[in-house]
Structures are given as structure tokens and as C-alpha cells.
Design a protein around this motif. Structure first.
Motif, PDB file in Angstrom:
ATOM      1  N   LEU A 134      12.487  50.942  67.871  1.00 56.33           N
ATOM      2  CA  LEU A 134      13.644  50.435  67.138  1.00 56.33           C
ATOM      3  C   LEU A 134      14.889  51.173  67.630  1.00 56.33           C
ATOM      4  CD1 LEU A 134      11.300  51.215  64.537  1.00 56.33           C
ATOM      5  CD2 LEU A 134      12.515  49.163  63.896  1.00 56.33           C
ATOM      6  N   PRO A 135      15.808  50.453  68.274  1.00 57.45           N
ATOM      7  CA  PRO A 135      17.004  51.137  68.780  1.00 57.45           C
ATOM      8  C   PRO A 135      17.913  51.595  67.646  1.00 57.45           C
ATOM      9  CG  PRO A 135      17.127  48.777  69.183  1.00 57.45           C
ATOM     10  CD  PRO A 135      15.788  49.030  68.575  1.00 57.45           C
ATOM     11  N   LYS A 136      18.527  52.750  67.891  1.00 61.22           N
ATOM     12  CA  LYS A 136      19.460  53.270  66.883  1.00 61.22           C
ATOM     13  C   LYS A 136      20.857  52.730  67.149  1.00 61.22           C
ATOM     14  CE  LYS A 136      17.313  57.715  65.929  1.00 61.22           C
ATOM     15  NZ  LYS A 136      17.525  59.165  66.050  1.00 61.22           N
ATOM     16  N   LEU A 137      21.665  52.714  66.140  1.00 70.45           N
ATOM     17  CA  LEU A 137      23.069  52.313  66.291  1.00 70.45           C
ATOM     18  C   LEU A 137      23.794  53.359  67.112  1.00 70.45           C
ATOM     19  CD1 LEU A 137      24.004  51.340  62.640  1.00 70.45           C
ATOM     20  CD2 LEU A 137      23.856  49.768  64.557  1.00 70.45           C
ATOM     21  N   GLU A 138      24.690  52.874  67.972  1.00 72.58           N
ATOM     22  CA  GLU A 138      25.493  53.861  68.693  1.00 72.58           C
ATOM     23  C   GLU A 138      26.358  54.606  67.682  1.00 72.58           C
ATOM     24  OE1 GLU A 138      26.572  50.647  71.141  1.00 72.58           O
ATOM     25  OE2 GLU A 138      24.394  50.783  71.323  1.00 72.58           O
ATOM     26  N   GLU A 139      26.468  55.857  67.930  1.00 73.52           N
ATOM     27  CA  GLU A 139      27.171  56.697  66.976  1.00 73.52           C
ATOM     28  C   GLU A 139      28.619  56.222  66.800  1.00 73.52           C
ATOM     29  OE1 GLU A 139      27.668  61.269  66.963  1.00 73.52           O
ATOM     30  OE2 GLU A 139      25.616  60.760  67.588  1.00 73.52           O
ATOM     31  N   VAL A 140      28.968  56.004  65.586  1.00 72.02           N
ATOM     32  CA  VAL A 140      30.323  55.527  65.329  1.00 72.02           C
ATOM     33  C   VAL A 140      31.245  56.743  65.249  1.00 72.02           C
ATOM     34  CG1 VAL A 140      31.751  54.166  63.763  1.00 72.02           C
ATOM     35  CG2 VAL A 140      29.325  53.631  64.023  1.00 72.02           C
ATOM     36  N   LYS A 141      32.178  56.770  66.210  1.00 75.09           N
ATOM     37  CA  LYS A 141      33.088  57.918  66.219  1.00 75.09           C
ATOM     38  C   LYS A 141      34.160  57.721  65.150  1.00 75.09           C
ATOM     39  CE  LYS A 141      32.524  59.091  71.025  1.00 75.09           C
ATOM     40  NZ  LYS A 141      32.895  58.572  72.330  1.00 75.09           N
ATOM     41  N   PRO A 142      34.495  58.758  64.465  1.00 79.40           N
ATOM     42  CA  PRO A 142      35.552  58.620  63.455  1.00 79.40           C
ATOM     43  C   PRO A 142      36.868  58.256  64.145  1.00 79.40           C
ATOM     44  CG  PRO A 142      34.875  60.918  63.720  1.00 79.40           C
ATOM     45  CD  PRO A 142      33.953  60.100  64.541  1.00 79.40           C
ATOM     46  N   ARG A 143      37.494  57.239  63.626  1.00 77.84           N
ATOM     47  CA  ARG A 143      38.700  56.748  64.278  1.00 77.84           C
ATOM     48  C   ARG A 143      39.917  57.543  63.804  1.00 77.84           C
ATOM     49  NH1 ARG A 143      40.116  50.544  64.328  1.00 77.84           N
ATOM     50  NH2 ARG A 143      40.011  50.999  62.123  1.00 77.84           N
ATOM     51  N   LYS A 144      40.671  57.959  64.764  1.00 75.65           N
ATOM     52  CA  LYS A 144      41.839  58.762  64.417  1.00 75.65           C
ATOM     53  C   LYS A 144      43.067  57.856  64.426  1.00 75.65           C
ATOM     54  CE  LYS A 144      43.914  63.060  65.919  1.00 75.65           C
ATOM     55  NZ  LYS A 144      43.902  63.986  67.059  1.00 75.65           N
ATOM     56  N   VAL A 145      43.690  57.793  63.337  1.00 76.86           N
ATOM     57  CA  VAL A 145      44.884  56.955  63.259  1.00 76.86           C
ATOM     58  C   VAL A 145      46.084  57.860  63.000  1.00 76.86           C
ATOM     59  CG1 VAL A 145      45.953  55.017  62.059  1.00 76.86           C
ATOM     60  CG2 VAL A 145      43.471  55.121  62.265  1.00 76.86           C
ATOM     61  N   SER A 146      46.980  57.836  63.933  1.00 71.99           N
ATOM     62  CA  SER A 146      48.173  58.647  63.680  1.00 71.99           C
ATOM     63  C   SER A 146      49.238  57.767  63.032  1.00 71.99           C
ATOM     64  CB  SER A 146      48.727  59.237  64.986  1.00 71.99           C
ATOM     65  OG  SER A 146      47.899  58.925  66.054  1.00 71.99           O
ATOM     66  N   VAL A 147      49.736  58.266  62.017  1.00 69.37           N
ATOM     67  CA  VAL A 147      50.759  57.514  61.295  1.00 69.37           C
ATOM     68  C   VAL A 147      52.090  58.257  61.492  1.00 69.37           C
ATOM     69  CG1 VAL A 147      51.490  56.631  59.060  1.00 69.37           C
ATOM     70  CG2 VAL A 147      49.050  56.770  59.613  1.00 69.37           C
ATOM     71  N   ALA A 148      52.987  57.519  62.030  1.00 68.20           N
ATOM     72  CA  ALA A 148      54.289  58.147  62.225  1.00 68.20           C
ATOM     73  C   ALA A 148      55.031  58.160  60.900  1.00 68.20           C
ATOM     74  CB  ALA A 148      55.079  57.363  63.267  1.00 68.20           C
ATOM     75  N   VAL A 149      55.467  59.307  60.579  1.00 68.54           N
ATOM     76  CA  VAL A 149      56.210  59.395  59.316  1.00 68.54           C
ATOM     77  C   VAL A 149      57.686  59.250  59.648  1.00 68.54           C
ATOM     78  CG1 VAL A 149      56.640  60.814  57.289  1.00 68.54           C
ATOM     79  CG2 VAL A 149      54.440  60.951  58.455  1.00 68.54           C
TER      80      VAL A 149
END
Lengths: 134, 148
Positions: free
Chosen positions: B132-147
Motif C-alpha cells: 500500500l503506497p503512502k501519501l507523499e509527505e505534505v510539506k507545510p505551505r509557507k504563505v508570506s503575507v505582506a503587511v
């Protein structure tokens, strides 16, 4: 649990792995499940040997006993980690005594899908014999 | 009504000669034999409804290996339903009276990181390995928000 163990000494020992056989080189062994069905002509023995290939199976027939040794040919790759184990890696060993009731030179063996089927023809002396009335 | 109190003879109450050590030894080995017989291979290969299952994993896959000797490939059913892997095997008997000789069923709860598609299974020498193949590791998405 200690009380149970003291009442039933057999439980305290390792039940599955048997090292009381003659061949010390074999290491830990486990007795496979087997079934014997008797017909007029032969004893039909079927032994469950999952994971054993033809090459790793040795059947030795002696005058009074039959010995089946089967090694599991599959090895766990090194990078696999165990999450849950129910099987063992021990070698299958089945020793049966038949006291000359089997013609050892005429044994037929077949291994398919992990089941070994042996047909052990009965020795003439124990076959049912019809006696004619004169 | 008569009340008879009867003491079961024990080793202590009887002289040593009457209830020697030999008797106990014999019983002990007989009990051992019974328990060993129950624990090892005296049951028939066609009985029982459980079979041993191993679960392994590496970085990419989860592996389930089941020992199911003596089945045809058509008699084995592997299913993934609701995060469970179900292995089912049926054996038909030769006699017509009871066509279904045995039904074996095991189910393994799968971890969350296993994909339900792309599952492969084989059947070799009485062993059923399922990959049973595993899911590819989901990398935490970095969202930069310009203030602003």
C-alpha cells in the motif's frame, strides 16, 4: 499471571519454538499445521508451509520416521520496519513416526501454494486383505 | 440427613509411598503434552478462521503480509474500505453437501498516510503480500503575507 504459570508449568516455557530436536544446527523450529487422511492404499499427509519454496524444503524418509524441514525463503528487507508481527521466522520442522507402516521408496510429494501434499503408500503388511473362503 | 466430610487425599495426608513422586511427574508431563498439543500443529490445516498477518513499513509503502496456504488466486479477496484493509479467503470443499469448507477473514486498520489507490497484491507460495503506497509527505505551505 504468576499463579497461572505456577499451575501450568508448560505455559512458562516457550510453546512455539521447539529446540528439543536432534539437529542442533537448525536453530529454533516451529511445528507446522498438518493433517493426515487415511485411505485403503495410503496415508495422505498435507502440511501447511506458507512461504517455503521447493528449493528450501527437505523431506527425509527413514525406515521408521519421516522428517520435513522447510525454511522460509523470504527475508525482510533491511529498511522495512516492523509494525506488527504474527508470524515467526523459525524453520518449519515436522517429525512423524510411522513404524514401518509406510513404503518409504514410493512416497509422492507435491508442493503448491504453500501446502505440501505427501502420499505415503501403506506397507503391504498393514493393507486390508480380503480372505477368500474355500 | 447425614453430613459426611470428605477430604480429598493429598500428598500431605497420605504416606509418601502411597502417593509417590512418580505419579506427580507422570501427570505433569501429561499436562505438558496436552498444552503443547493445543498450542502447536495438532489442529487441522483447514480449521480456524484466523491467519497470521504481519505489517511492515518503509518510507514509501506499507506492507501487509498474510500467511494463507492452500488457496486459489480466485478465492482470495483483498479490499480497502473506509481505511481498513480486508483480506478474505474462501475454500470450497470437494463434497457437494458443504460446498464452503472454510472462510478466513482478517482486517487491518490502515494509518491515515496510506493511499487507497495503487494497492497491489500478489500470492506466492501461500503468502499474500499486499503493498500500500503512502501519501507523499505534505510539506507545510509557507504563505508570506505582506503587511501593508
Amino acid at each position: 499471571m504468576n499463579l497461572i504459570h505456577s499451575l501450568i508449568p508448560s505455559l512458562n516455557r516457550n510453546l512455539v519454538v521447539n529446540e528439543g530436536h536432534h539437529d542442533k544446527d537448525l536453530g529454533p523450529t516451529v511445528q507446522p499445521n498438518y493433517e493426515i487422511k487415511e485411505t485403503d492404499e495410503a496415508f495422505n499427509l498435507s502440511v501447511n508451509l506458507p512461504g517455503v519454496t521447493k528449493q528450501d524444503l527437505a523431506i527425509t524418509a527413514e525406515a521408521e520416521s519421516l522428517r520435513i524441514v522447510g525454511k522460509r525463503s523470504w527475508n525482510r528487507p533491511k529498511d522495512w520496519t516492523v509494525s506488527h508481527r504474527e508470524t515467526s521466522d523459525a524453520i518449519y520442522l515436522l517429525e512423524l513416526e510411522h513404524d514401518n507402516r509406510v513404503k518409504t521408496d514410493n512416497i509422492n510429494a507435491k508442493l503448491s501454494d504453500g501446502v505440501l501434499r505427501l502420499s505415503l503408500p501403506k506397507a503391504e503388511a498393514i493393507k486390508p486383505r480380503r480372505i477368500e473362503i474355500s | 440427613m447425614r453430613y459426611i466430610r470428605y477430604n480429598t487425599p493429598t500428598r500431605r495426608s497420605l504416606p509418601a509411598a502411597a502417593f509417590g513422586r512418580g505419579v506427580c511427574n507422570g501427570l505433569e508431563s501429561e499436562i505438558d503434552r496436552l498444552f503443547n498439543a493445543a498450542a502447536s500443529g495438532s489442529q487441522s490445516p483447514h480449521s480456524g478462521s484466523r491467519f497470521p498477518v504481519d505489517v511492515y513499513q518503509d518510507k514509501n509503502n506499507l506492507y501487509v503480509r498474510a500467511e494463507l496456504p492452500g488457496f486459489g488466486r480466485d478465492d482470495i479477496n483483498v479490499e480497502v474500505v473506509d481505511g481498513n484493509l480486508t483480506l478474505e479467503a474462501t475454500r470450497k470443499s470437494d463434497s457437494e453437501k458443504a460446498p464452503l469448507a472454510a472462510k478466513f477473514n482478517r482486517s487491518v486498520t490502515l494509518p491515515d498516510d496510506v493511499k487507497t489507490d495503487g494497492v497491489t497484491a500478489a500470492y506466492v507460495d501461500g503468502v499474500l503480500p499486499v503493498t500500500l503506497p503512502k501519501l507523499e509527505e505534505v510539506k507545510p505551505r509557507k504563505v508570506s503575507v505582506a503587511v501593508g
